[in-house]
Design a protein around this motif. Structure first.
Motif, short mmCIF file in Angstrom:
data_model
loop_
_atom_site.label_atom_id
_atom_site.label_comp_id
_atom_site.label_asym_id
_atom_site.label_seq_id
_atom_site.Cartn_x
_atom_site.Cartn_y
_atom_site.Cartn_z
N SER A 100 7.66 2.08 -3.52
CA SER A 100 8.30 2.07 -4.85
C SER A 100 9.74 1.67 -4.02
CB SER A 100 7.93 3.74 -5.07
OG SER A 100 8.29 4.58 -3.78
N ARG A 101 10.82 1.96 -5.50
CA ARG A 101 12.61 2.01 -4.80
C ARG A 101 12.04 3.23 -3.58
NH1 ARG A 101 15.94 1.32 -9.13
NH2 ARG A 101 17.63 -0.14 -8.21
N ALA A 102 11.98 4.44 -4.04
CA ALA A 102 12.08 5.30 -3.07
C ALA A 102 11.38 4.94 -1.98
CB ALA A 102 12.20 6.47 -3.90
N VAL A 103 10.84 4.48 -1.56
CA VAL A 103 10.49 4.31 0.11
C VAL A 103 10.62 3.72 0.52
CG1 VAL A 103 8.09 3.89 1.00
CG2 VAL A 103 8.03 5.40 -0.62
N MET A 104 10.97 2.06 -0.60
CA MET A 104 11.57 0.89 -0.17
C MET A 104 12.50 1.29 0.37
SD MET A 104 10.15 -2.05 1.06
CE MET A 104 11.81 -2.62 1.27
N ARG A 105 13.49 2.05 0.05
CA ARG A 105 15.72 2.59 -0.07
C ARG A 105 15.31 3.09 1.09
NH1 ARG A 105 18.60 3.28 -4.85
NH2 ARG A 105 18.92 1.62 -6.19
N ASP A 106 14.42 3.26 1.39
CA ASP A 106 14.26 5.00 2.68
C ASP A 106 13.60 4.55 3.75
OD1 ASP A 106 14.19 7.38 3.92
OD2 ASP A 106 12.53 7.16 4.07
N ALA A 107 12.86 2.92 3.40
CA ALA A 107 12.35 2.04 4.67
C ALA A 107 13.38 1.61 5.54
CB ALA A 107 11.30 1.80 4.72
N LEU A 108 14.41 1.11 4.49
CA LEU A 108 15.28 -0.30 4.41
C LEU A 108 17.19 0.62 5.41
CD1 LEU A 108 15.58 -2.32 1.49
CD2 LEU A 108 14.95 -2.79 3.93
N VAL A 109 17.00 2.06 4.61
CA VAL A 109 17.74 2.84 6.27
C VAL A 109 17.39 3.43 7.36
CG1 VAL A 109 18.78 5.20 6.22
CG2 VAL A 109 18.56 4.11 3.36
N LYS A 110 16.03 3.06 8.11
CA LYS A 110 15.83 3.90 8.45
C LYS A 110 15.72 2.30 9.96
CE LYS A 110 13.75 7.76 7.05
NZ LYS A 110 11.90 8.72 6.68
N MET A 111 15.48 1.26 9.30
CA MET A 111 14.67 0.36 10.05
C MET A 111 16.36 -1.20 9.27
SD MET A 111 11.04 -0.58 10.03
CE MET A 111 10.66 0.17 8.39
N PRO A 112 16.64 -0.86 10.47
CA PRO A 112 18.57 -2.42 9.96
C PRO A 112 17.59 -3.53 9.78
CG PRO A 112 19.30 -0.44 11.20
CD PRO A 112 17.62 0.03 10.61
N ASP A 113 17.14 -3.66 10.53
CA ASP A 113 17.01 -4.75 10.98
C ASP A 113 15.53 -5.48 9.71
OD1 ASP A 113 14.49 -2.79 11.85
OD2 ASP A 113 13.54 -4.71 13.38
N LEU A 114 14.78 -4.62 9.22
CA LEU A 114 13.96 -4.94 8.12
C LEU A 114 15.46 -5.06 6.98
CD1 LEU A 114 11.22 -5.68 6.06
CD2 LEU A 114 11.56 -2.56 6.14
N ALA A 115 16.29 -4.25 7.18
CA ALA A 115 17.35 -4.83 6.51
C ALA A 115 18.05 -6.27 6.16
CB ALA A 115 18.14 -3.64 6.23
N LEU A 116 18.32 -6.19 7.42
CA LEU A 116 19.23 -7.37 6.83
C LEU A 116 18.33 -8.69 7.03
CD1 LEU A 116 21.46 -9.24 8.19
CD2 LEU A 116 20.09 -9.51 11.13
N ASP A 117 16.47 -8.71 7.13
CA ASP A 117 15.97 -9.44 6.57
C ASP A 117 15.76 -9.95 4.93
OD1 ASP A 117 15.05 -10.49 8.94
OD2 ASP A 117 13.83 -9.28 9.76
N PHE A 118 16.09 -8.11 4.64
CA PHE A 118 15.47 -8.53 2.79
C PHE A 118 17.85 -9.31 2.86
CE2 PHE A 118 12.86 -6.39 -0.16
CZ PHE A 118 12.40 -6.05 0.72
N MET A 119 18.20 -8.80 3.08
CA MET A 119 19.20 -9.89 2.70
C MET A 119 19.21 -11.10 2.33
SD MET A 119 21.13 -6.88 1.44
CE MET A 119 22.46 -7.59 1.10
N THR A 120 19.15 -11.41 3.73
CA THR A 120 18.14 -12.93 3.58
C THR A 120 17.34 -14.05 3.00
OG1 THR A 120 18.73 -13.11 6.91
CG2 THR A 120 17.50 -14.56 5.28
N LEU A 121 16.72 -13.44 3.10
CA LEU A 121 15.37 -12.97 2.01
C LEU A 121 16.07 -13.07 0.48
CD1 LEU A 121 12.43 -13.57 0.85
CD2 LEU A 121 12.40 -10.97 0.90
#
Length: 213
Positions: A100-121
Motif C-alpha cells: 500500500s501507499r502507506a506501507v511504501m511511504r513508511d519504508a522509504l522514510v526508514k530506508m533512505p537508500d531505497l528512497a534514492l533508488d526510487f527517485m532514480t527509477l
C-alpha cells in the motif's frame, strides 16, 4: 532481466512486511489510468504493456515488456491525487506482491537508500514515457511505423521478422485500418517486402534516408 536500481528495489521490497500477494489474468488491468492507486505491485517475469488513453479514447501503447521484473505503480506514490497516470495491462497471467501507499511511504522514510533508488527509477520512467509520447505526437504515422519496422529488422539481424498488425497499430495509437494502409504504401514503395508470414526491409538505404538515420 533485472538491472540497476530496478533489481535493488525489487529485492528490497519483497522483504517489507505488510504486503499481500496478488494475481492477474491475461487482459487484467494492473494499474488503471485515472483511477486511484492502491500502492505499488512488485512483479517477476511478467509480460505487460503500458498504455496511455487519450481523451478521445484512443489507446497508445507506450511500451510492451516481456519477462519484466520490477515495480509497477511507483509514479503515483507522491502524487497529490494518487490517480494512475498510465494503464498497465497483463499480457499473460501475472503474480505479484502489493504494498500500500502507506506501507511504501513508511519504508522509504526508514530506508533512505531505497528512497534514492526510487527517485532514480521514477526519473528514468518519466523520461522514457515523455520521449515516446513526443515521438508519437511530433512525427507522422508513416515515420513511426517505418521506424518500428527498421528496429525490428535490426533486432532480427536484417533477416525476416514477424509482426502483429493489430499490436503495431495499438502501439502507434492508430486504427488497424490506418496501419494496414501505411504498410501497403511501404510495400508499394519497395521499402518493405513480404517474406512468407513475415516481412523484411527490402531497401535499407531508402528506409534510413527517410528516417534520417
Amino acid at each position: 532481466m533485472l538491472q540497476n536500481c530496478d533489481a535493488r528495489i525489487y529485492h528490497r521490497l519483497l522483504t517489507i512486511p505488510g504486503g499481500k500477494p496478488v494475481r492477474y489474468q491475461a487482459g487484467d488491468v494492473i494499474c488503471f489510468q485515472g483511477r486511484e492507486s492502491c500502492g505499488v505491485v512488485v512483479v517477476s517475469g511478467a509480460d505487460i504493456k503500458v498504455q496511455y488513453i487519450s481523451a478521445a479514447g484512443r489507446k497508445y501503447t507506450i511500451v510492451q515488456e516481456d519477462n519484466y521484473s520490477g515495480v509497477l505503480g511507483e509514479m503515483e506514490l507522491f502524487s497529490e491525487t494518487s490517480n494512475h497516470m498510465l494503464s498497465v495491462i497483463a499480457v499473460n497471467p501475472v503474480t505479484g506482491y502489493q504494498l500500500s501507499r502507506a506501507v511504501m511511504r513508511d519504508a522509504l522514510v526508514k530506508m533512505p537508500d531505497l528512497a534514492l533508488d526510487f527517485m532514480t527509477l521514477m526519473s528514468n520512467r518519466y523520461h522514457s514515457t515523455v520521449t515516446q509520447a513526443m515521438v508519437n505526437i511530433l512525427y507522422g504515422l508513416r515515420f513511426n511505423a517505418l521506424q518500428r519496422l527498421v528496429a525490428q529488422a535490426d533486432a532480427a539481424g536484417g533477416e525476416v521478422f514477424v509482426i502483429s498488425q493489430e499490436v503495431e497499430a495499438e502501439r502507434l495509437g492508430t486504427s488497424s485500418r490506418a496501419y494496414r494502409r501505411i504498410l501497403k504504401n511501404l510495400l508499394d514503395d519497395g521499402i518493405v517486402q513480404r517474406a512468407g508470414d513475415g516481412f523484411r526491409i527490402a531497401n535499407p538505404e531508402q528506409a534510413r534516408a527517410e528516417l534520417q538515420i
